[in-house]
Scaffold this motif. Sequence first.
Motif, PDB file in Angstrom:
ATOM      1  N   ALA A 142      -0.120  -6.413  -3.329  1.00 49.19           N
ATOM      2  CA  ALA A 142       1.030  -6.306  -2.415  1.00 49.19           C
ATOM      3  C   ALA A 142       0.773  -7.067  -1.133  1.00 49.19           C
ATOM      4  CB  ALA A 142       1.321  -4.836  -2.120  1.00 49.19           C
ATOM      5  N   VAL A 143      -0.446  -6.970  -0.627  1.00 52.25           N
ATOM      6  CA  VAL A 143      -0.812  -7.697   0.600  1.00 52.25           C
ATOM      7  C   VAL A 143      -0.796  -9.195   0.342  1.00 52.25           C
ATOM      8  CG1 VAL A 143      -2.671  -8.154   2.230  1.00 52.25           C
ATOM      9  CG2 VAL A 143      -2.160  -5.784   1.563  1.00 52.25           C
ATOM     10  N   THR A 144      -1.311  -9.606  -0.793  1.00 51.60           N
ATOM     11  CA  THR A 144      -1.380 -11.027  -1.134  1.00 51.60           C
ATOM     12  C   THR A 144       0.000 -11.646  -1.227  1.00 51.60           C
ATOM     13  OG1 THR A 144      -3.438 -10.696  -2.346  1.00 51.60           O
ATOM     14  CG2 THR A 144      -2.198 -12.696  -2.846  1.00 51.60           C
TER      15      THR A 144
ATOM     16  N   MET B  33       5.492   0.375   1.828  1.00 52.73           N
ATOM     17  CA  MET B  33       4.487   1.261   1.228  1.00 52.73           C
ATOM     18  C   MET B  33       4.377   0.958  -0.267  1.00 52.73           C
ATOM     19  SD  MET B  33       4.346   5.445   1.091  1.00 52.73           S
ATOM     20  CE  MET B  33       4.015   5.575   2.857  1.00 52.73           C
ATOM     21  N   THR B  34       3.147   0.917  -0.782  1.00 53.12           N
ATOM     22  CA  THR B  34       2.924   0.662  -2.199  1.00 53.12           C
ATOM     23  C   THR B  34       3.355   1.868  -3.026  1.00 53.12           C
ATOM     24  OG1 THR B  34       1.013  -0.701  -1.614  1.00 53.12           O
ATOM     25  CG2 THR B  34       1.205  -0.028  -3.905  1.00 53.12           C
ATOM     26  N   GLU B  35       4.028   1.605  -4.138  1.00 52.96           N
ATOM     27  CA  GLU B  35       4.456   2.684  -5.035  1.00 52.96           C
ATOM     28  C   GLU B  35       3.247   3.351  -5.676  1.00 52.96           C
ATOM     29  OE1 GLU B  35       7.006   0.967  -7.922  1.00 52.96           O
ATOM     30  OE2 GLU B  35       8.693   0.709  -6.556  1.00 52.96           O
ATOM     31  N   PRO B  36       3.412   4.592  -6.149  1.00 58.98           N
ATOM     32  CA  PRO B  36       2.300   5.260  -6.842  1.00 58.98           C
ATOM     33  C   PRO B  36       1.830   4.467  -8.054  1.00 58.98           C
ATOM     34  CG  PRO B  36       4.067   6.811  -6.356  1.00 58.98           C
ATOM     35  CD  PRO B  36       4.604   5.452  -6.033  1.00 58.98           C
TER      36      PRO B  36
ATOM     37  N   VAL C 100      -9.033   2.824  -8.640  1.00 54.59           N
ATOM     38  CA  VAL C 100      -9.265   1.377  -8.748  1.00 54.59           C
ATOM     39  C   VAL C 100      -7.939   0.637  -8.926  1.00 54.59           C
ATOM     40  CG1 VAL C 100     -10.347  -0.434 -10.122  1.00 54.59           C
ATOM     41  CG2 VAL C 100     -11.614   1.670  -9.620  1.00 54.59           C
ATOM     42  N   ALA C 101      -7.051   1.193  -9.746  1.00 49.55           N
ATOM     43  CA  ALA C 101      -5.746   0.564  -9.926  1.00 49.55           C
ATOM     44  C   ALA C 101      -4.963   0.533  -8.615  1.00 49.55           C
ATOM     45  CB  ALA C 101      -4.950   1.303 -10.998  1.00 49.55           C
ATOM     46  N   ALA C 102      -5.096   1.586  -7.806  1.00 48.24           N
ATOM     47  CA  ALA C 102      -4.418   1.619  -6.510  1.00 48.24           C
ATOM     48  C   ALA C 102      -4.942   0.531  -5.588  1.00 48.24           C
ATOM     49  CB  ALA C 102      -4.586   2.996  -5.869  1.00 48.24           C
ATOM     50  N   GLN C 103      -6.251   0.325  -5.599  1.00 51.44           N
ATOM     51  CA  GLN C 103      -6.839  -0.732  -4.771  1.00 51.44           C
ATOM     52  C   GLN C 103      -6.316  -2.100  -5.188  1.00 51.44           C
ATOM     53  OE1 GLN C 103     -11.010  -0.021  -5.355  1.00 51.44           O
ATOM     54  NE2 GLN C 103     -11.037   1.787  -4.055  1.00 51.44           N
ATOM     55  N   LEU C 104      -6.243  -2.320  -6.494  1.00 47.08           N
ATOM     56  CA  LEU C 104      -5.722  -3.597  -6.994  1.00 47.08           C
ATOM     57  C   LEU C 104      -4.254  -3.771  -6.629  1.00 47.08           C
ATOM     58  CD1 LEU C 104      -7.392  -3.582 -10.521  1.00 47.08           C
ATOM     59  CD2 LEU C 104      -7.855  -5.225  -8.694  1.00 47.08           C
TER      60      LEU C 104
END
Length: 208
Positions: free
Chosen positions: A204-206, A1-4, A195-199
């Motif tokens: 993370a996926v990349t 899971m991505t961090e906040p 927007v920062a969350a999307q980036l």
Amino acid sequence: MTEPVKVAVVYYSSTGNTHTLAEAVAEGAEKAGAEVRLRRVAELAPPEAIAGNPAWQAHHDASRDIAVASPADLVWADAVVLGTPTRFGNVASQLKQFLDTLGGQWSQGQLADKVYSGFVSTSTPHGGRESTLLALYNTVHHFGGILVTPGYTDPIQFATGTPYGPSHHDAQGQNPLTEETKESARYTGKRVTQVAAQLKTGRAVTHD
């Protein structure tokens, strides 16, 4: 899971209007799920200049407990929102001085690829709100940052008409901040966080 998402709201305020906007930006970011650092930059004006303006002195005294910004706050952040009053249509020297100390972080690429935005306050309706934000954003371009303004991406922006960033004119202290302007600031915090969350998720996926 991505961090906040980590958002640093870094500002200078003399009489308190920019501080109020900064709090609203921070509120919007937190409601969008961000971890937020609210930071003021150091005061440079001499005590006698501050004492000559009761509103300036009052805010100066009231904000002593707010943490002072450091370069580490920007390195920590995924997104940075910068706030300043206008000074002759330009960025206040206090915020500019802080930005000018970031050469080491800039040269190491530690300020690049982050989301940036801004907000501003001035005394008059045409006192340089847009020119100040545009001048501020020159620094973002040099950092290699990703500029995310509120634009006209939400109904509140059509009410305020401030696509470059939330802005207020206080009519020499006679014009209090409106709820619409504060909502514009909250929206900016929300949009920057989203927007920062999307980036962050994309990165993370990349790297998986």
